[in-house]
Design an enzyme around this catalytic site. Structure first.
Site, PDB file in Angstrom:
ATOM      1  N   ASP A  65      40.324   8.402  15.005  1.00 20.69           N
ATOM      2  CA  ASP A  65      39.272   9.421  14.958  1.00 20.69           C
ATOM      3  C   ASP A  65      37.949   8.669  14.884  1.00 20.69           C
ATOM      4  O   ASP A  65      37.617   8.086  13.840  1.00 20.69           O
ATOM      5  CB  ASP A  65      39.461  10.323  13.737  1.00 20.69           C
ATOM      6  CG  ASP A  65      38.329  11.340  13.593  1.00 20.69           C
ATOM      7  OD1 ASP A  65      37.385  11.313  14.418  1.00 20.69           O
ATOM      8  OD2 ASP A  65      38.377  12.136  12.642  1.00 20.69           O
ATOM      9  N   SER A 143      25.339  10.227  29.131  1.00 23.54           N
ATOM     10  CA  SER A 143      25.528  11.310  30.097  1.00 23.54           C
ATOM     11  C   SER A 143      24.227  11.503  30.872  1.00 23.54           C
ATOM     12  O   SER A 143      23.155  11.062  30.425  1.00 23.54           O
ATOM     13  CB  SER A 143      25.841  12.591  29.324  1.00 23.54           C
ATOM     14  OG  SER A 143      25.875  13.712  30.185  1.00 23.54           O
ATOM     15  N   TYR A 156      24.823  18.755  22.377  1.00 27.27           N
ATOM     16  CA  TYR A 156      25.321  17.688  23.259  1.00 27.27           C
ATOM     17  C   TYR A 156      24.161  16.790  23.708  1.00 27.27           C
ATOM     18  O   TYR A 156      24.248  15.556  23.661  1.00 27.27           O
ATOM     19  CB  TYR A 156      26.017  18.312  24.459  1.00 27.27           C
ATOM     20  CG  TYR A 156      26.729  17.338  25.369  1.00 27.27           C
ATOM     21  CD1 TYR A 156      27.962  16.799  25.022  1.00 27.27           C
ATOM     22  CD2 TYR A 156      26.177  16.978  26.599  1.00 27.27           C
ATOM     23  CE1 TYR A 156      28.628  15.925  25.871  1.00 27.27           C
ATOM     24  CE2 TYR A 156      26.839  16.100  27.458  1.00 27.27           C
ATOM     25  CZ  TYR A 156      28.066  15.576  27.084  1.00 27.27           C
ATOM     26  OH  TYR A 156      28.725  14.707  27.929  1.00 27.27           O
ATOM     27  N   LYS A 160      23.754  12.792  23.138  1.00 21.81           N
ATOM     28  CA  LYS A 160      23.784  11.833  24.244  1.00 21.81           C
ATOM     29  C   LYS A 160      22.457  11.086  24.385  1.00 21.81           C
ATOM     30  O   LYS A 160      22.425   9.940  24.826  1.00 21.81           O
ATOM     31  CB  LYS A 160      24.176  12.542  25.542  1.00 21.81           C
ATOM     32  CG  LYS A 160      25.622  13.046  25.536  1.00 21.81           C
ATOM     33  CD  LYS A 160      26.613  11.898  25.344  1.00 21.81           C
ATOM     34  CE  LYS A 160      28.054  12.357  25.380  1.00 21.81           C
ATOM     35  NZ  LYS A 160      29.014  11.239  25.234  1.00 21.81           N
TER      36      LYS A 160
HETATM   37  P1  NAP Z   1      37.735  14.805  27.878  1.00 21.85           P
HETATM   38  O1  NAP Z   1      38.485  15.101  29.136  1.00 21.85           O
HETATM   39  O2  NAP Z   1      37.530  15.909  26.894  1.00 21.85           O
HETATM   40  O3  NAP Z   1      38.428  13.567  27.143  1.00 21.85           O
HETATM   41  C1  NAP Z   1      37.883  13.097  25.928  1.00 21.85           C
HETATM   42  C2  NAP Z   1      38.975  12.493  25.076  1.00 21.85           C
HETATM   43  O4  NAP Z   1      38.394  12.139  23.799  1.00 21.85           O
HETATM   44  C3  NAP Z   1      40.116  13.462  24.776  1.00 21.85           C
HETATM   45  O5  NAP Z   1      41.368  12.824  24.898  1.00 21.85           O
HETATM   46  C4  NAP Z   1      39.826  13.870  23.338  1.00 21.85           C
HETATM   47  O6  NAP Z   1      40.977  14.241  22.603  1.00 21.85           O
HETATM   48  C5  NAP Z   1      39.237  12.588  22.766  1.00 21.85           C
HETATM   49  N1  NAP Z   1      38.543  12.823  21.501  1.00 21.85           N
HETATM   50  C6  NAP Z   1      37.858  13.925  21.106  1.00 21.85           C
HETATM   51  N2  NAP Z   1      37.414  13.776  19.851  1.00 21.85           N
HETATM   52  C7  NAP Z   1      37.810  12.549  19.447  1.00 21.85           C
HETATM   53  C8  NAP Z   1      37.658  11.806  18.244  1.00 21.85           C
HETATM   54  N3  NAP Z   1      37.013  12.319  17.174  1.00 21.85           N
HETATM   55  N4  NAP Z   1      38.177  10.551  18.175  1.00 21.85           N
HETATM   56  C9  NAP Z   1      38.857  10.033  19.221  1.00 21.85           C
HETATM   57  N5  NAP Z   1      39.060  10.683  20.367  1.00 21.85           N
HETATM   58  C10 NAP Z   1      38.538  11.920  20.489  1.00 21.85           C
HETATM   59  O7  NAP Z   1      36.282  14.238  28.236  1.00 21.85           O
HETATM   60  P2  NAP Z   1      35.733  13.450  29.532  1.00 21.85           P
HETATM   61  O8  NAP Z   1      35.173  14.433  30.459  1.00 21.85           O
HETATM   62  O9  NAP Z   1      36.746  12.463  29.993  1.00 21.85           O
HETATM   63  O10 NAP Z   1      34.486  12.695  28.866  1.00 21.85           O
HETATM   64  C11 NAP Z   1      34.562  11.345  28.379  1.00 21.85           C
HETATM   65  C12 NAP Z   1      33.165  10.917  27.952  1.00 21.85           C
HETATM   66  O11 NAP Z   1      32.275  11.009  29.074  1.00 21.85           O
HETATM   67  C13 NAP Z   1      32.559  11.798  26.856  1.00 21.85           C
HETATM   68  O12 NAP Z   1      31.796  11.017  25.972  1.00 21.85           O
HETATM   69  C14 NAP Z   1      31.670  12.753  27.660  1.00 21.85           C
HETATM   70  O13 NAP Z   1      30.641  13.287  26.873  1.00 21.85           O
HETATM   71  C15 NAP Z   1      31.161  11.816  28.730  1.00 21.85           C
HETATM   72  N6  NAP Z   1      30.680  12.534  29.912  1.00 21.85           N
HETATM   73  C16 NAP Z   1      31.507  13.363  30.629  1.00 21.85           C
HETATM   74  C17 NAP Z   1      30.993  14.044  31.742  1.00 21.85           C
HETATM   75  C18 NAP Z   1      31.837  14.953  32.579  1.00 21.85           C
HETATM   76  O14 NAP Z   1      31.288  15.593  33.503  1.00 21.85           O
HETATM   77  N7  NAP Z   1      33.144  15.060  32.344  1.00 21.85           N
HETATM   78  C19 NAP Z   1      29.649  13.885  32.101  1.00 21.85           C
HETATM   79  C20 NAP Z   1      28.835  13.051  31.331  1.00 21.85           C
HETATM   80  C21 NAP Z   1      29.365  12.376  30.251  1.00 21.85           C
HETATM   81  P3  NAP Z   1      41.374  15.831  22.528  1.00 21.85           P
HETATM   82  O15 NAP Z   1      41.774  16.193  23.914  1.00 21.85           O
HETATM   83  O16 NAP Z   1      42.494  15.885  21.564  1.00 21.85           O
HETATM   84  O17 NAP Z   1      40.124  16.540  22.053  1.00 21.85           O
END
Ligand code: NAP
Length: 265
Positions: A65, A143, A156, A160
């Site tokens: 976590d 982001s 958010y 970020k």
């Molecule tokens: P995602 O699909 O929600 O995957 C995030 C992972 O992090 C999930 O496995 C989640 O577990 C885990 N997580 C959540 N809370 C946590 C904690 N306290 N400790 C450890 N792990 C934790 O997100 P993603 O889209 O791949 O995004 C990854 C990163 O890129 C994030 O920082 C996001 O803000 C950034 N980002 C994403 C986008 C986009 O368009 N997708 C754009 C800009 C930036 P659970 O599933 O159990 O919650």
């Protein structure tokens, strides 16, 4: 799994069970790194690590976590015990809350901050202590939302923006301490992952993907692999002079927001 940009490196990827984190873990293992894949969802982390090992990559999963200092201490200690030393840390875990200002409670704000801001702060803190004079590379997932504002993303965006500046403070402090630790931030735009499936309904065939794509200069949603390729580059020795940078992986949105090529008159 036959490439070698990260041969011999130990890489810790947080939030590695799915989405961008899983793609980063896979890409790093493919480039020869031994990956410590951590997530708050341990069964999902185990499954992701299994999939990497099946492809011939080196990977172990750990419960983590990122908002909890004791969890960081345990993960870093176990990494050092099993693998010797940490070379690369990818602070990827993050959560998104899409809610108006009026509907965002202080509790919502703190929940996002605990994972996205505290989590990256703790990663930098424990990463510095582990890497020390040996050095390494810390890559923080900010982001597009850490560069420009968006409606319904006050918590958010705050988190970020903090990630962007914490990266630069860490870079400056490593330099002032004489520690060879590079710190950079990655800024994905609109990426198709479980996070954005949940919040925007990507991949459901409702036309929402096309609607978003039409506002992106590259004319498509990003993939987790697009982001992973950028992270691998920043982590590798090829990027040894890239420090304190913010790398957009957004298909051009920040450079030219909501513009589409028009036919000449
Ligand atoms: P995602 O699909 O929600 O995957 C995030 C992972 O992090 C999930 O496995 C989640 O577990 C885990 N997580 C959540 N809370 C946590 C904690 N306290 N400790 C450890 N792990 C934790 O997100 P993603 O889209 O791949 O995004 C990854 C990163 O890129 C994030 O920082 C996001 O803000 C950034 N980002 C994403 C986008 C986009 O368009 N997708 C754009 C800009 C930036 P659970 O599933 O159990 O919650």
């Amino acid at each position: 799994m036959h490439m070698n940009k990260l041969n011999g490196k130990v890489a810790l990827v947080t939030g590695g069970a799915r989405g961008i984190g899983a793609a980063i873990a896979f890409a790093m293992a493919k480039e020869g790194a031994t990956v410590v894949l951590t997530d708050i969802d341990k069964p999902a982390a185990d499954a992701a690590a299994d999939a990497i090992r099946k492809e011939g990559g080196g990977c172990i999963a750990m419960l983590h976590d990122v908002s909890n200092p004791a969890s960081w201490a345990a993960v870093i200690a176990e990494t050092e015990r099993q693998l010797g030393a940490l070379d690369i840390l990818v602070n990827n875990a993050g959560i998104l809350v899409v809610r108006s200002i009026a509907q965002t409670s202080l509790e919502d704000f703190h929940r996002v901050s605990a994972v996205n801001t505290d989590g990256v702060f703790l990663g930098i803190k424990y990463g510095f202590a582990s890497m020390g004079k040996r050095g390494g590379s810390i890559i923080n997932l900010s982001s597009l939302g850490g560069m420009i504002g968006a409606a319904n993303q006050i918590a958010y965006g705050a988190s970020k923006g903090a990630v962007r500046l914490m990266t630069k403070c860490a870079m400056a402090e490593a330099a002032s301490l004489g520690l060879p630790i590079r710190c950079n931030s990655i800024h994905p735009g609109v990426i198709h992952t479980p996070m954005t499936e949940a919040h925007y309904g990507f991949g459901a065939g409702t036309g929402v993907d096309e609607m978003f794509a039409s506002a992106i200069p590259s004319n498509r949603l990003g993939t987790a692999q697009d982001v992973a390729a950028a992270v691998v580059y920043i982590a590798s020795d090829e990027a040894s002079y890239v420090n304190g940078a913010e790398l957009m992986v957004d298909g051009g949105i920040l450079a030219a927001p909501i513009q589409k090529p028009k036919a000449p008159n």
